[in-house]
Write a protein that holds these residues in place. Structure first.
Motif, PDB file in Angstrom:
ATOM      1  N   VAL A  51       0.858  -1.184   0.000  1.00  0.00           N
ATOM      2  CA  VAL A  51       0.000   0.000   0.000  1.00  0.00           C
ATOM      3  C   VAL A  51       0.898   1.240   0.000  1.00  0.00           C
ATOM      4  CG1 VAL A  51      -1.836   1.256   1.186  1.00  0.00           C
ATOM      5  CG2 VAL A  51      -1.761  -1.242   1.297  1.00  0.00           C
ATOM      6  N   VAL A  52       0.636   2.147  -0.929  1.00  0.00           N
ATOM      7  CA  VAL A  52       1.447   3.371  -1.037  1.00  0.00           C
ATOM      8  C   VAL A  52       0.518   4.567  -1.197  1.00  0.00           C
ATOM      9  CG1 VAL A  52       3.370   2.135  -2.098  1.00  0.00           C
ATOM     10  CG2 VAL A  52       1.644   3.215  -3.560  1.00  0.00           C
ATOM     11  N   VAL A  62      -8.527  -8.925   5.295  1.00  0.00           N
ATOM     12  CA  VAL A  62      -9.421  -8.482   4.222  1.00  0.00           C
ATOM     13  C   VAL A  62     -10.820  -9.038   4.451  1.00  0.00           C
ATOM     14  CG1 VAL A  62      -9.833  -8.446   1.739  1.00  0.00           C
ATOM     15  CG2 VAL A  62      -7.487  -8.491   2.609  1.00  0.00           C
ATOM     16  N   SER A  63     -11.830  -8.169   4.374  1.00  0.00           N
ATOM     17  CA  SER A  63     -13.225  -8.599   4.331  1.00  0.00           C
ATOM     18  C   SER A  63     -13.745  -8.296   2.924  1.00  0.00           C
ATOM     19  CB  SER A  63     -14.047  -7.867   5.397  1.00  0.00           C
ATOM     20  OG  SER A  63     -14.054  -6.470   5.144  1.00  0.00           O
ATOM     21  N   ARG A  64     -15.047  -8.424   2.708  1.00  0.00           N
ATOM     22  CA  ARG A  64     -15.575  -8.241   1.356  1.00  0.00           C
ATOM     23  C   ARG A  64     -15.383  -6.816   0.848  1.00  0.00           C
ATOM     24  NH1 ARG A  64     -18.878 -11.137  -1.523  1.00  0.00           N
ATOM     25  NH2 ARG A  64     -20.204  -9.356  -2.049  1.00  0.00           N
ATOM     26  N   HIS A  65     -15.596  -5.832   1.716  1.00  0.00           N
ATOM     27  CA  HIS A  65     -15.582  -4.447   1.257  1.00  0.00           C
ATOM     28  C   HIS A  65     -14.479  -3.597   1.873  1.00  0.00           C
ATOM     29  CE1 HIS A  65     -19.806  -5.848   0.751  1.00  0.00           C
ATOM     30  NE2 HIS A  65     -19.669  -5.245  -0.418  1.00  0.00           N
ATOM     31  N   TYR A  66     -13.752  -4.142   2.866  1.00  0.00           N
ATOM     32  CA  TYR A  66     -12.737  -3.353   3.545  1.00  0.00           C
ATOM     33  C   TYR A  66     -11.490  -4.201   3.804  1.00  0.00           C
ATOM     34  CZ  TYR A  66     -16.569  -0.105   4.397  1.00  0.00           C
ATOM     35  OH  TYR A  66     -17.620   0.748   4.226  1.00  0.00           O
ATOM     36  N   ALA A  67     -10.410  -3.512   4.166  1.00  0.00           N
ATOM     37  CA  ALA A  67      -9.163  -4.204   4.502  1.00  0.00           C
ATOM     38  C   ALA A  67      -8.410  -3.386   5.538  1.00  0.00           C
ATOM     39  CB  ALA A  67      -8.297  -4.400   3.258  1.00  0.00           C
ATOM     40  N   THR A  68      -7.646  -4.080   6.373  1.00  0.00           N
ATOM     41  CA  THR A  68      -6.783  -3.400   7.338  1.00  0.00           C
ATOM     42  C   THR A  68      -5.344  -3.459   6.834  1.00  0.00           C
ATOM     43  OG1 THR A  68      -6.602  -5.457   8.610  1.00  0.00           O
ATOM     44  CG2 THR A  68      -8.251  -3.862   9.320  1.00  0.00           C
ATOM     45  N   VAL A  69      -4.608  -2.407   7.147  1.00  0.00           N
ATOM     46  CA  VAL A  69      -3.236  -2.266   6.661  1.00  0.00           C
ATOM     47  C   VAL A  69      -2.280  -2.151   7.843  1.00  0.00           C
ATOM     48  CG1 VAL A  69      -1.641  -0.846   5.305  1.00  0.00           C
ATOM     49  CG2 VAL A  69      -4.038  -1.112   4.573  1.00  0.00           C
ATOM     50  N   LEU A  70      -1.230  -2.958   7.830  1.00  0.00           N
ATOM     51  CA  LEU A  70      -0.149  -2.806   8.791  1.00  0.00           C
ATOM     52  C   LEU A  70       0.798  -1.761   8.216  1.00  0.00           C
ATOM     53  CD1 LEU A  70       1.663  -5.614  10.739  1.00  0.00           C
ATOM     54  CD2 LEU A  70       2.966  -3.749   9.728  1.00  0.00           C
ATOM     55  N   GLY A  71       0.680  -0.534   8.738  1.00  0.00           N
ATOM     56  CA  GLY A  71       1.462   0.568   8.195  1.00  0.00           C
ATOM     57  C   GLY A  71       2.854   0.635   8.788  1.00  0.00           C
ATOM     58  N   LEU A  72       3.611   1.623   8.353  1.00  0.00           N
ATOM     59  CA  LEU A  72       4.959   1.805   8.881  1.00  0.00           C
ATOM     60  C   LEU A  72       4.942   2.141  10.366  1.00  0.00           C
ATOM     61  CD1 LEU A  72       6.707   3.849   6.019  1.00  0.00           C
ATOM     62  CD2 LEU A  72       6.595   1.366   6.334  1.00  0.00           C
ATOM     63  N   LEU A  73       3.819   2.678  10.860  1.00  0.00           N
ATOM     64  CA  LEU A  73       3.719   3.063  12.277  1.00  0.00           C
ATOM     65  C   LEU A  73       3.224   1.891  13.113  1.00  0.00           C
ATOM     66  CD1 LEU A  73       2.071   6.600  11.941  1.00  0.00           C
ATOM     67  CD2 LEU A  73       4.460   5.935  11.660  1.00  0.00           C
ATOM     68  N   HIS A  74       3.975   0.797  13.113  1.00  0.00           N
ATOM     69  CA  HIS A  74       3.599  -0.423  13.829  1.00  0.00           C
ATOM     70  C   HIS A  74       4.872  -1.123  14.291  1.00  0.00           C
ATOM     71  CE1 HIS A  74       1.765  -4.292  14.767  1.00  0.00           C
ATOM     72  NE2 HIS A  74       0.575  -3.741  14.606  1.00  0.00           N
ATOM     73  N   ARG A  97      -5.254  10.147   3.334  1.00  0.00           N
ATOM     74  CA  ARG A  97      -6.641   9.910   2.930  1.00  0.00           C
ATOM     75  C   ARG A  97      -6.749   9.014   1.692  1.00  0.00           C
ATOM     76  NH1 ARG A  97      -6.898  11.203   7.174  1.00  0.00           N
ATOM     77  NH2 ARG A  97      -8.035  12.867   8.241  1.00  0.00           N
ATOM     78  N   HIS A  98      -5.879   9.180   0.717  1.00  0.00           N
ATOM     79  CA  HIS A  98      -5.961   8.410  -0.518  1.00  0.00           C
ATOM     80  C   HIS A  98      -4.701   7.565  -0.702  1.00  0.00           C
ATOM     81  CE1 HIS A  98      -9.582  10.449  -1.999  1.00  0.00           C
ATOM     82  NE2 HIS A  98      -9.078  11.521  -1.410  1.00  0.00           N
ATOM     83  N   VAL A  99      -4.896   6.279  -1.026  1.00  0.00           N
ATOM     84  CA  VAL A  99      -3.774   5.355  -1.181  1.00  0.00           C
ATOM     85  C   VAL A  99      -3.975   4.502  -2.430  1.00  0.00           C
ATOM     86  CG1 VAL A  99      -3.296   5.234   1.296  1.00  0.00           C
ATOM     87  CG2 VAL A  99      -4.898   3.602   0.255  1.00  0.00           C
ATOM     88  N   TYR A 100      -2.937   3.735  -2.772  1.00  0.00           N
ATOM     89  CA  TYR A 100      -3.009   2.772  -3.859  1.00  0.00           C
ATOM     90  C   TYR A 100      -2.553   1.407  -3.334  1.00  0.00           C
ATOM     91  CZ  TYR A 100      -3.265   6.875  -6.873  1.00  0.00           C
ATOM     92  OH  TYR A 100      -3.652   8.062  -7.460  1.00  0.00           O
ATOM     93  N   ILE A 101      -3.348   0.371  -3.631  1.00  0.00           N
ATOM     94  CA  ILE A 101      -2.930  -0.991  -3.322  1.00  0.00           C
ATOM     95  C   ILE A 101      -2.231  -1.546  -4.555  1.00  0.00           C
ATOM     96  CG2 ILE A 101      -3.645  -3.288  -2.600  1.00  0.00           C
ATOM     97  CD1 ILE A 101      -6.104  -0.535  -2.139  1.00  0.00           C
ATOM     98  N   ILE A 102      -1.040  -2.096  -4.367  1.00  0.00           N
ATOM     99  CA  ILE A 102      -0.242  -2.583  -5.485  1.00  0.00           C
ATOM    100  C   ILE A 102      -0.355  -4.106  -5.573  1.00  0.00           C
ATOM    101  CG2 ILE A 102       2.043  -2.662  -6.525  1.00  0.00           C
ATOM    102  CD1 ILE A 102       2.758  -0.173  -5.008  1.00  0.00           C
ATOM    103  N   LYS A 103      -0.863  -4.578  -6.697  1.00  0.00           N
ATOM    104  CA  LYS A 103      -1.014  -6.014  -6.925  1.00  0.00           C
ATOM    105  C   LYS A 103       0.086  -6.494  -7.865  1.00  0.00           C
ATOM    106  CE  LYS A 103      -4.327  -9.530  -8.433  1.00  0.00           C
ATOM    107  NZ  LYS A 103      -5.711  -9.782  -8.897  1.00  0.00           N
TER     108      LYS A 103
END
Length: 273
Positions: free
Chosen positions: A136-137, A149-161, A250-256
Protein backbone atom coordinates in the motif's frame (compact mmCIF):
# COMPACT_ATOMS: atom_id res chain seq x y z
CA UNK A 1 -29.87 5.35 39.59
CA UNK A 2 -33.06 3.95 41.19
CA UNK A 3 -34.68 3.44 37.77
CA UNK A 4 -31.55 1.74 36.45
CA UNK A 5 -31.57 -0.66 39.42
CA UNK A 6 -35.23 -1.48 38.82
CA UNK A 7 -34.55 -2.10 35.10
CA UNK A 8 -31.66 -4.48 35.88
CA UNK A 9 -33.71 -6.39 38.47
CA UNK A 10 -36.67 -6.66 36.10
CA UNK A 11 -34.65 -7.87 33.09
CA UNK A 12 -31.71 -9.58 34.78
CA UNK A 13 -32.42 -12.96 33.13
CA UNK A 14 -32.43 -11.40 29.65
CA UNK A 15 -29.26 -9.40 30.35
CA UNK A 16 -27.53 -12.50 31.73
CA UNK A 17 -28.51 -14.47 28.62
CA UNK A 18 -27.08 -11.78 26.29
CA UNK A 19 -23.84 -11.65 28.31
CA UNK A 20 -23.40 -15.43 28.14
CA UNK A 21 -24.06 -15.40 24.39
CA UNK A 22 -21.32 -12.78 23.87
CA UNK A 23 -18.87 -14.79 25.99
CA UNK A 24 -19.65 -17.97 24.01
CA UNK A 25 -19.03 -16.20 20.68
CA UNK A 26 -15.70 -14.81 21.92
CA UNK A 27 -14.56 -18.20 23.26
CA UNK A 28 -15.54 -19.92 20.03
CA UNK A 29 -13.71 -17.32 17.94
CA UNK A 30 -10.54 -17.67 20.00
CA UNK A 31 -10.52 -21.48 19.91
CA UNK A 32 -11.19 -22.04 16.21
CA UNK A 33 -9.21 -20.28 13.46
CA UNK A 34 -12.12 -20.49 10.96
CA UNK A 35 -14.59 -18.83 13.35
CA UNK A 36 -11.97 -16.30 14.39
CA UNK A 37 -11.37 -15.29 10.77
CA UNK A 38 -15.11 -15.07 10.12
CA UNK A 39 -15.53 -12.85 13.18
CA UNK A 40 -12.62 -10.60 12.15
CA UNK A 41 -13.96 -10.23 8.61
CA UNK A 42 -17.50 -9.48 9.82
CA UNK A 43 -16.19 -6.95 12.32
CA UNK A 44 -14.09 -5.32 9.61
CA UNK A 45 -17.18 -4.86 7.45
CA UNK A 46 -19.33 -3.39 10.24
CA UNK A 47 -16.63 -1.11 11.64
CA UNK A 48 -15.55 -0.14 8.12
CA UNK A 49 -19.06 1.03 7.22
CA UNK A 50 -19.27 3.18 10.37
CA UNK A 51 -15.86 4.73 9.77
CA UNK A 52 -16.75 5.22 6.11
CA UNK A 53 -19.75 7.39 7.00
CA UNK A 54 -17.62 9.52 9.30
CA UNK A 55 -14.87 9.77 6.70
CA UNK A 56 -17.31 11.03 4.06
CA UNK A 57 -18.26 13.96 6.31
CA UNK A 58 -14.64 14.86 7.02
CA UNK A 59 -13.73 14.45 3.36
CA UNK A 60 -16.02 17.33 2.41
CA UNK A 61 -13.97 19.74 4.52
CA UNK A 62 -10.68 18.51 3.01
CA UNK A 63 -11.58 18.94 -0.66
CA UNK A 64 -9.19 21.85 -1.25
CA UNK A 65 -6.14 19.93 0.00
CA UNK A 66 -7.20 16.73 -1.78
CA UNK A 67 -7.65 18.57 -5.09
CA UNK A 68 -4.18 20.10 -4.72
CA UNK A 69 -2.69 16.67 -4.03
CA UNK A 70 -4.44 15.07 -7.00
CA UNK A 71 -3.38 17.91 -9.28
CA UNK A 72 0.26 17.36 -8.33
CA UNK A 73 -0.03 13.63 -8.90
CA UNK A 74 -1.67 14.14 -12.31
CA UNK A 75 1.18 16.46 -13.29
CA UNK A 76 3.71 13.76 -12.37
CA UNK A 77 1.82 11.13 -14.39
CA UNK A 78 1.73 13.43 -17.41
CA UNK A 79 5.50 13.86 -17.14
CA UNK A 80 5.99 10.09 -17.10
CA UNK A 81 3.77 9.67 -20.16
CA UNK A 82 5.69 12.39 -21.97
CA UNK A 83 8.97 10.60 -21.25
CA UNK A 84 7.52 7.32 -22.48
CA UNK A 85 6.24 8.89 -25.70
CA UNK A 86 9.59 10.53 -26.38
CA UNK A 87 11.61 7.34 -25.90
CA UNK A 88 9.42 4.70 -27.52
CA UNK A 89 6.33 4.45 -29.74
CA UNK A 90 4.94 1.42 -27.92
CA UNK A 91 2.34 0.80 -25.24
CA UNK A 92 3.54 1.93 -21.81
CA UNK A 93 3.26 -0.38 -18.80
CA UNK A 94 4.21 0.51 -15.24
CA UNK A 95 7.19 -1.81 -14.80
CA UNK A 96 9.60 -2.38 -11.97
CA UNK A 97 12.38 -4.83 -12.76
CA UNK A 98 10.97 -8.02 -14.23
CA UNK A 99 7.49 -7.73 -12.71
CA UNK A 100 4.34 -5.84 -13.64
CA UNK A 101 2.18 -4.18 -11.00
CA UNK A 102 -1.46 -3.15 -11.00
CA UNK A 103 -2.41 -0.07 -8.94
CA UNK A 104 -5.84 -0.10 -7.25
CA UNK A 105 -7.00 3.25 -5.73
CA UNK A 106 -8.58 3.25 -2.27
CA UNK A 107 -9.61 5.68 0.45
CA UNK A 108 -8.58 5.58 4.11
CA UNK A 109 -11.75 5.45 6.22
CA UNK A 110 -9.99 5.37 9.59
CA UNK A 111 -6.46 5.32 11.03
CA UNK A 112 -4.39 6.10 14.12
CA UNK A 113 -0.95 7.63 14.71
CA UNK A 114 -0.55 7.87 18.50
CA UNK A 115 -0.37 4.20 19.51
CA UNK A 116 2.42 1.62 19.68
CA UNK A 117 0.66 -0.45 17.02
CA UNK A 118 -1.31 1.87 14.77
CA UNK A 119 -3.92 0.74 12.25
CA UNK A 120 -5.26 1.82 8.87
CA UNK A 121 -8.63 0.75 7.39
CA UNK A 122 -9.29 1.21 3.66
CA UNK A 123 -12.51 0.98 1.64
CA UNK A 124 -11.45 -1.84 -0.71
CA UNK A 125 -11.85 -5.56 -0.01
CA UNK A 126 -11.90 -9.01 -1.54
CA UNK A 127 -14.58 -8.08 -4.11
CA UNK A 128 -12.12 -5.49 -5.45
CA UNK A 129 -9.34 -8.05 -5.84
CA UNK A 130 -7.54 -7.16 -2.61
CA UNK A 131 -5.73 -9.89 -0.67
CA UNK A 132 -3.19 -10.21 2.13
CA UNK A 133 0.42 -9.10 1.67
CA UNK A 134 -0.32 -6.49 -1.00
CA UNK A 135 1.74 -3.30 -0.79
CA UNK A 136 0.00 0.00 0.00
CA UNK A 137 1.45 3.37 -1.04
CA UNK A 138 0.37 6.99 -1.28
CA UNK A 139 1.30 9.59 -3.86
CA UNK A 140 4.10 10.60 -1.47
CA UNK A 141 5.58 7.21 -0.64
CA UNK A 142 5.27 3.86 1.16
CA UNK A 143 2.34 3.30 3.56
CA UNK A 144 2.32 -0.38 4.55
CA UNK A 145 1.05 -3.91 3.79
CA UNK A 146 -2.49 -5.37 3.71
CA UNK A 147 -3.02 -7.80 6.61
CA UNK A 148 -6.74 -8.65 6.91
CA UNK A 149 -9.42 -8.48 4.22
CA UNK A 150 -13.22 -8.60 4.33
CA UNK A 151 -15.58 -8.24 1.36
CA UNK A 152 -15.58 -4.45 1.26
CA UNK A 153 -12.74 -3.35 3.55
CA UNK A 154 -9.16 -4.20 4.50
CA UNK A 155 -6.78 -3.40 7.34
CA UNK A 156 -3.24 -2.27 6.66
CA UNK A 157 -0.15 -2.81 8.79
CA UNK A 158 1.46 0.57 8.19
CA UNK A 159 4.96 1.81 8.88
CA UNK A 160 3.72 3.06 12.28
CA UNK A 161 3.60 -0.42 13.83
CA UNK A 162 6.03 -2.32 16.06
CA UNK A 163 5.92 -5.32 13.68
CA UNK A 164 6.52 -3.28 10.54
CA UNK A 165 9.72 -4.18 8.67
CA UNK A 166 10.73 -2.85 5.24
CA UNK A 167 13.95 -3.44 3.34
CA UNK A 168 15.33 -0.09 2.11
CA UNK A 169 18.41 1.39 0.47
CA UNK A 170 20.05 4.80 0.41
CA UNK A 171 19.92 6.33 -3.05
CA UNK A 172 23.29 8.07 -2.99
CA UNK A 173 25.42 5.01 -2.09
CA UNK A 174 23.08 2.02 -2.71
CA UNK A 175 23.64 0.79 0.86
CA UNK A 176 20.89 -1.50 2.18
CA UNK A 177 19.19 -1.23 5.55
CA UNK A 178 16.14 -2.29 7.57
CA UNK A 179 13.40 0.20 8.36
CA UNK A 180 11.53 -0.12 11.65
CA UNK A 181 9.31 2.18 13.70
CA UNK A 182 10.61 2.66 17.22
CA UNK A 183 10.59 6.46 17.53
CA UNK A 184 7.00 6.83 18.86
CA UNK A 185 6.61 9.76 16.46
CA UNK A 186 4.45 9.32 13.35
CA UNK A 187 6.80 11.56 11.39
CA UNK A 188 9.98 9.50 11.82
CA UNK A 189 11.33 5.96 11.50
CA UNK A 190 14.69 4.28 12.12
CA UNK A 191 16.89 2.54 9.53
CA UNK A 192 19.10 -0.08 11.19
CA UNK A 193 22.03 -2.31 10.20
CA UNK A 194 24.09 0.44 8.53
CA UNK A 195 27.85 -0.36 8.28
CA UNK A 196 30.04 2.15 10.11
CA UNK A 197 31.99 3.09 6.98
CA UNK A 198 28.86 4.37 5.20
CA UNK A 199 28.62 8.17 5.12
CA UNK A 200 25.17 9.73 5.27
CA UNK A 201 24.03 13.32 5.08
CA UNK A 202 20.82 15.00 6.17
CA UNK A 203 18.39 14.95 3.27
CA UNK A 204 19.73 11.75 1.66
CA UNK A 205 16.89 9.85 -0.03
CA UNK A 206 15.69 6.47 1.27
CA UNK A 207 13.95 4.11 -1.21
CA UNK A 208 12.57 0.55 -1.20
CA UNK A 209 15.16 -2.05 -2.16
CA UNK A 210 15.05 -4.60 -4.98
CA UNK A 211 14.93 -7.57 -2.58
CA UNK A 212 11.32 -7.10 -1.51
CA UNK A 213 8.66 -9.44 -2.94
CA UNK A 214 5.93 -7.03 -1.78
CA UNK A 215 7.08 -3.50 -2.62
CA UNK A 216 8.31 -2.48 -6.07
CA UNK A 217 11.85 -1.17 -6.19
CA UNK A 218 12.68 2.54 -5.79
CA UNK A 219 9.48 3.68 -4.06
CA UNK A 220 9.99 6.76 -1.92
CA UNK A 221 10.23 6.05 1.83
CA UNK A 222 11.75 9.21 3.31
CA UNK A 223 14.86 11.30 3.86
CA UNK A 224 17.68 11.09 6.40
CA UNK A 225 17.33 13.36 9.42
CA UNK A 226 20.37 12.33 11.46
CA UNK A 227 22.90 9.50 11.83
CA UNK A 228 23.10 7.65 15.16
CA UNK A 229 26.64 6.32 15.51
CA UNK A 230 27.15 3.10 17.43
CA UNK A 231 29.04 3.43 20.71
CA UNK A 232 30.42 -0.11 20.29
CA UNK A 233 31.71 0.44 16.76
CA UNK A 234 29.37 -2.11 15.16
CA UNK A 235 26.37 -1.03 13.05
CA UNK A 236 24.92 2.48 12.92
CA UNK A 237 21.34 3.68 12.71
CA UNK A 238 19.73 6.61 10.94
CA UNK A 239 16.56 8.48 11.86
CA UNK A 240 14.54 9.29 8.75
CA UNK A 241 11.55 11.54 8.09
CA UNK A 242 8.75 9.63 6.36
CA UNK A 243 7.71 11.04 3.00
CA UNK A 244 4.11 10.02 3.74
CA UNK A 245 2.20 12.20 6.20
CA UNK A 246 0.25 9.59 8.16
CA UNK A 247 -1.68 12.24 10.12
CA UNK A 248 -3.43 13.49 6.95
CA UNK A 249 -3.40 10.26 4.91
CA UNK A 250 -6.64 9.91 2.93
CA UNK A 251 -5.96 8.41 -0.52
CA UNK A 252 -3.77 5.36 -1.18
CA UNK A 253 -3.01 2.77 -3.86
CA UNK A 254 -2.93 -0.99 -3.32
CA UNK A 255 -0.24 -2.58 -5.49
CA UNK A 256 -1.01 -6.01 -6.93
CA UNK A 257 1.97 -8.00 -8.18
CA UNK A 258 0.59 -9.90 -11.18
CA UNK A 259 3.39 -12.46 -10.89
CA UNK A 260 3.18 -12.95 -7.11
CA UNK A 261 1.77 -16.50 -7.28
CA UNK A 262 4.63 -17.55 -9.53
CA UNK A 263 7.21 -15.98 -7.21
CA UNK A 264 5.59 -17.55 -4.12
CA UNK A 265 5.61 -20.96 -5.82
CA UNK A 266 9.33 -20.71 -6.56
CA UNK A 267 10.04 -19.60 -2.99
CA UNK A 268 7.98 -22.49 -1.55
CA UNK A 269 9.80 -25.06 -3.70
CA UNK A 270 13.14 -23.66 -2.60
CA UNK A 271 12.19 -23.99 1.07
CA UNK A 272 11.24 -27.68 0.73
CA UNK A 273 13.74 -30.12 2.31
Amino acid sequence: MYNLRRFILKHHFTLLFILLEVICVLLLARSQSYHRNRLVNTTNDVVGKIYGWGSDVGEYFRLVKVNRQLAGENAWLREQLAIANDTARVAYDIRHGDTIYKYIPAKVVNSSTNQTNNYIIIDKGSIDGISRDMAVVSSDGVVGVVTDVSRHYATVLGLLHSKSFVGVRFKNNQQLGSLRWNTNDYRYGMVEDIPTHVELKKGDTVLTSSYSLIFPEDLMVGTVEELHSSSTGTLNKARIAFSTDFATLRHVYIIKNLYKLELDSLKANFMKP
